[in-house]
Design a protein around this motif. Structure first.
Motif, PDB file in Angstrom:
ATOM      1  N   VAL A 168       0.831  -1.206  -0.141  1.00 59.69           N
ATOM      2  CA  VAL A 168       0.250   0.105  -0.067  1.00 59.69           C
ATOM      3  C   VAL A 168       0.787   1.290   0.118  1.00 59.69           C
ATOM      4  O   VAL A 168       0.651   2.176  -0.754  1.00 59.69           O
ATOM      5  CB  VAL A 168      -1.091  -0.017   1.276  1.00 59.69           C
ATOM      6  N   ALA A 169       1.964   1.057   0.992  1.00 64.80           N
ATOM      7  CA  ALA A 169       2.728   2.337   0.955  1.00 64.80           C
ATOM      8  C   ALA A 169       3.551   2.614  -0.591  1.00 64.80           C
ATOM      9  O   ALA A 169       3.605   3.773  -1.028  1.00 64.80           O
ATOM     10  CB  ALA A 169       3.769   2.230   1.886  1.00 64.80           C
ATOM     11  N   MET A 170       3.799   1.567  -1.149  1.00 65.33           N
ATOM     12  CA  MET A 170       4.429   1.884  -2.652  1.00 65.33           C
ATOM     13  C   MET A 170       3.120   2.403  -3.794  1.00 65.33           C
ATOM     14  O   MET A 170       3.673   3.330  -4.285  1.00 65.33           O
ATOM     15  CB  MET A 170       4.829   0.307  -3.388  1.00 65.33           C
ATOM     16  N   LEU A 171       1.953   1.858  -3.431  1.00 63.56           N
ATOM     17  CA  LEU A 171       0.810   2.243  -4.532  1.00 63.56           C
ATOM     18  C   LEU A 171       0.698   3.781  -4.195  1.00 63.56           C
ATOM     19  O   LEU A 171       0.408   4.582  -5.003  1.00 63.56           O
ATOM     20  CB  LEU A 171      -0.182   1.343  -4.082  1.00 63.56           C
ATOM     21  N   LEU A 172       0.832   4.228  -2.854  1.00 60.12           N
ATOM     22  CA  LEU A 172       0.542   5.668  -2.433  1.00 60.12           C
ATOM     23  C   LEU A 172       1.708   6.511  -2.978  1.00 60.12           C
ATOM     24  O   LEU A 172       1.422   7.784  -3.408  1.00 60.12           O
ATOM     25  CB  LEU A 172       0.320   5.761  -0.878  1.00 60.12           C
ATOM     26  N   GLU A 173       2.779   5.954  -2.614  1.00 64.30           N
ATOM     27  CA  GLU A 173       3.942   6.719  -3.493  1.00 64.30           C
ATOM     28  C   GLU A 173       4.073   6.753  -4.839  1.00 64.30           C
ATOM     29  O   GLU A 173       4.321   7.975  -5.392  1.00 64.30           O
ATOM     30  CB  GLU A 173       5.247   6.145  -2.770  1.00 64.30           C
ATOM     31  N   ALA A 174       3.728   5.759  -5.330  1.00 63.33           N
ATOM     32  CA  ALA A 174       3.542   5.726  -7.022  1.00 63.33           C
ATOM     33  C   ALA A 174       2.585   7.002  -7.169  1.00 63.33           C
ATOM     34  O   ALA A 174       2.583   7.687  -8.235  1.00 63.33           O
ATOM     35  CB  ALA A 174       3.250   4.627  -7.496  1.00 63.33           C
ATOM     36  N   GLU A 175       1.238   6.968  -6.657  1.00 63.35           N
ATOM     37  CA  GLU A 175       0.332   7.778  -6.876  1.00 63.35           C
ATOM     38  C   GLU A 175       0.471   9.235  -6.621  1.00 63.35           C
ATOM     39  O   GLU A 175       0.411  10.407  -7.468  1.00 63.35           O
ATOM     40  CB  GLU A 175      -1.064   7.733  -6.156  1.00 63.35           C
ATOM     41  N   ARG A 176       1.520   9.613  -5.652  1.00 65.36           N
ATOM     42  CA  ARG A 176       2.191  10.914  -5.151  1.00 65.36           C
ATOM     43  C   ARG A 176       2.905  11.436  -6.599  1.00 65.36           C
ATOM     44  O   ARG A 176       2.772  12.387  -6.869  1.00 65.36           O
ATOM     45  CB  ARG A 176       2.733  10.968  -3.832  1.00 65.36           C
ATOM     46  N   GLN A 177       3.974  10.273  -6.924  1.00 63.24           N
ATOM     47  CA  GLN A 177       4.630  10.733  -7.994  1.00 63.24           C
ATOM     48  C   GLN A 177       3.820  10.917  -9.332  1.00 63.24           C
ATOM     49  O   GLN A 177       4.375  11.842  -9.991  1.00 63.24           O
ATOM     50  CB  GLN A 177       5.603   9.669  -8.117  1.00 63.24           C
ATOM     51  N   ARG A 178       2.874  10.287  -9.487  1.00 61.00           N
ATOM     52  CA  ARG A 178       1.838  10.711 -10.809  1.00 61.00           C
ATOM     53  C   ARG A 178       1.347  11.920 -10.573  1.00 61.00           C
ATOM     54  O   ARG A 178       1.386  12.796 -11.706  1.00 61.00           O
ATOM     55  CB  ARG A 178       0.794   9.364 -10.889  1.00 61.00           C
ATOM     56  N   GLY A 179       0.902  12.234  -9.518  1.00 63.94           N
ATOM     57  CA  GLY A 179       0.435  13.681  -9.297  1.00 63.94           C
ATOM     58  C   GLY A 179       1.488  14.796  -9.607  1.00 63.94           C
ATOM     59  O   GLY A 179       1.114  15.834 -10.306  1.00 63.94           O
ATOM     60  N   LEU A 180       2.762  14.754  -8.807  1.00 65.79           N
ATOM     61  CA  LEU A 180       3.860  15.479  -9.456  1.00 65.79           C
ATOM     62  C   LEU A 180       4.243  15.774 -10.477  1.00 65.79           C
ATOM     63  O   LEU A 180       4.466  16.696 -11.120  1.00 65.79           O
ATOM     64  CB  LEU A 180       5.156  15.143  -8.614  1.00 65.79           C
ATOM     65  N   LEU A 181       4.302  14.517 -11.293  1.00 68.12           N
ATOM     66  CA  LEU A 181       4.638  14.630 -12.908  1.00 68.12           C
ATOM     67  C   LEU A 181       3.475  15.133 -13.519  1.00 68.12           C
ATOM     68  O   LEU A 181       3.741  16.054 -14.545  1.00 68.12           O
ATOM     69  CB  LEU A 181       4.582  12.994 -13.272  1.00 68.12           C
ATOM     70  N   ALA A 182       2.240  14.955 -13.097  1.00 70.00           N
ATOM     71  CA  ALA A 182       1.009  15.779 -14.034  1.00 70.00           C
ATOM     72  C   ALA A 182       1.186  17.463 -13.638  1.00 70.00           C
ATOM     73  O   ALA A 182       1.031  17.746 -14.721  1.00 70.00           O
ATOM     74  CB  ALA A 182      -0.273  15.191 -13.298  1.00 70.00           C
ATOM     75  N   GLU A 183       1.425  17.665 -12.310  1.00 71.44           N
ATOM     76  CA  GLU A 183       1.754  18.972 -12.240  1.00 71.44           C
ATOM     77  C   GLU A 183       2.753  19.667 -13.099  1.00 71.44           C
ATOM     78  O   GLU A 183       2.704  20.741 -13.586  1.00 71.44           O
ATOM     79  CB  GLU A 183       1.919  19.507 -10.879  1.00 71.44           C
ATOM     80  N   GLU A 184       3.909  19.076 -12.995  1.00 71.99           N
ATOM     81  CA  GLU A 184       4.830  19.372 -13.886  1.00 71.99           C
ATOM     82  C   GLU A 184       4.679  19.462 -15.268  1.00 71.99           C
ATOM     83  O   GLU A 184       5.037  20.526 -15.894  1.00 71.99           O
ATOM     84  CB  GLU A 184       6.201  18.349 -13.677  1.00 71.99           C
ATOM     85  N   LEU A 185       4.059  18.424 -15.972  1.00 70.30           N
ATOM     86  CA  LEU A 185       3.584  18.534 -17.261  1.00 70.30           C
ATOM     87  C   LEU A 185       2.581  19.768 -17.619  1.00 70.30           C
ATOM     88  O   LEU A 185       2.696  20.319 -18.662  1.00 70.30           O
ATOM     89  CB  LEU A 185       3.046  17.226 -17.690  1.00 70.30           C
ATOM     90  N   THR A 186       1.621  20.038 -16.871  1.00 70.81           N
ATOM     91  CA  THR A 186       0.783  21.042 -16.816  1.00 70.81           C
ATOM     92  C   THR A 186       1.486  22.448 -17.025  1.00 70.81           C
ATOM     93  O   THR A 186       1.131  23.112 -17.698  1.00 70.81           O
ATOM     94  CB  THR A 186      -0.385  21.216 -15.778  1.00 70.81           C
ATOM     95  N   ALA A 187       2.374  22.452 -16.072  1.00 71.37           N
ATOM     96  CA  ALA A 187       3.235  23.769 -16.123  1.00 71.37           C
ATOM     97  C   ALA A 187       4.123  24.049 -17.214  1.00 71.37           C
ATOM     98  O   ALA A 187       3.804  24.978 -17.784  1.00 71.37           O
ATOM     99  CB  ALA A 187       4.464  23.691 -14.700  1.00 71.37           C
ATOM    100  N   ARG A 188       4.552  22.894 -17.832  1.00 70.14           N
ATOM    101  CA  ARG A 188       5.563  23.091 -19.023  1.00 70.14           C
ATOM    102  C   ARG A 188       4.455  23.430 -20.171  1.00 70.14           C
ATOM    103  O   ARG A 188       4.783  24.171 -21.031  1.00 70.14           O
ATOM    104  CB  ARG A 188       6.110  21.621 -19.477  1.00 70.14           C
ATOM    105  N   TYR A 189       3.356  22.821 -20.150  1.00 70.16           N
ATOM    106  CA  TYR A 189       2.705  23.019 -21.138  1.00 70.16           C
ATOM    107  C   TYR A 189       2.133  24.462 -21.041  1.00 70.16           C
ATOM    108  O   TYR A 189       1.986  25.283 -22.276  1.00 70.16           O
ATOM    109  CB  TYR A 189       1.076  22.193 -21.010  1.00 70.16           C
ATOM    110  N   GLU A 190       1.641  25.093 -20.098  1.00 67.22           N
ATOM    111  CA  GLU A 190       1.382  26.539 -19.880  1.00 67.22           C
ATOM    112  C   GLU A 190       2.551  27.378 -20.521  1.00 67.22           C
ATOM    113  O   GLU A 190       2.451  28.352 -21.165  1.00 67.22           O
ATOM    114  CB  GLU A 190       1.101  27.032 -18.569  1.00 67.22           C
ATOM    115  N   GLU A 191       3.719  26.976 -19.904  1.00 67.26           N
ATOM    116  CA  GLU A 191       4.843  27.858 -20.623  1.00 67.26           C
ATOM    117  C   GLU A 191       4.955  27.781 -22.138  1.00 67.26           C
ATOM    118  O   GLU A 191       5.094  28.778 -22.906  1.00 67.26           O
ATOM    119  CB  GLU A 191       6.169  27.277 -20.154  1.00 67.26           C
ATOM    120  N   ILE A 192       4.504  26.509 -22.673  1.00 64.05           N
ATOM    121  CA  ILE A 192       4.816  26.366 -24.150  1.00 64.05           C
ATOM    122  C   ILE A 192       3.735  27.176 -24.782  1.00 64.05           C
ATOM    123  O   ILE A 192       3.741  27.787 -25.688  1.00 64.05           O
ATOM    124  CB  ILE A 192       4.820  24.832 -24.520  1.00 64.05           C
TER     125      ILE A 192
END
Length: 122
Positions: free
Chosen positions: A85-109
Motif C-alpha cells: 500500500v505504501a508503494m502504491l501511495l508513493e506511486a500515486e504521489r509521483q504521478r500527481g507531481l508529474l502531472a503538475e510538472e507537465l501542466t506547468a510545461r504546457y502552460e509555458e509552451i
C-alpha cells in the motif's frame, strides 16, 4: 486494487487517512464506522468482527486495516499489505507531481506560442 490485495492476504484490506480529527476512509469500501486512532499497530474494537490497524511509515498519516473473522491472521495480513500500500501511495504521489510538472510545461509552451504570434503580427 485493494480487492486483489484482499484476496491475496485472505482478509479485507482498507486504507485510512488521519485528517487531524479522526480516521477517514482513503481506499476500500466505507464500512460505515471509523475505527479509533491507536497509538501504534494493534487490534482495534470495531462494530463487526475483528480488526488490526498498521500505520504506514511513509506517507505519514495513513493506516492499513485488516479485518475479518480470523483474528489470528489479521496482524500478518496487515504487515504484509502495508509495504504494498505504501508503494502504491508513493506511486500515486509521483504521478500527481508529474502531472503538475507537465501542466506547468504546457502552460509555458502555450505562453511562448502566444508571444510568438503577437510578435509575428507586428
Amino acid at each position: 486494487m485493494l480487492d486483489g490485495l484482499s484476496a491475496l492476504v485472505g482478509v479485507t484490506v482498507r486504507v485510512w487517512r488521519y485528517d487531524g480529527r479522526g480516521l477517514r476512509p482513503a481506499a476500500g469500501a466505507d464500512p460505515g464506522y471509523a475505527p479509533p486512532i491507536p497509538r501504534r499497530a494493534g487490534p482495534v474494537p470495531v462494530p463487526v468482527g475483528s480488526s488490526w490497524l498498521q500505520p504506514l511509515s511513509q506517507p505519514e498519516g495513513f493506516w492499513v486495516e485488516a479485518c475479518g473473522p480470523d483474528a489470528g491472521r489479521l496482524e500478518a495480513a496487515a504487515r504484509d499489505a502495508a509495504p504494498l500500500v505504501a508503494m502504491l501511495l508513493e506511486a500515486e504521489r509521483q504521478r500527481g507531481l508529474l502531472a503538475e510538472e507537465l501542466t506547468a510545461r504546457y502552460e509555458e509552451i502555450d505562453l511562448l506560442y502566444a508571444i510568438s504570434e503577437i510578435l509575428g503580427q507586428t
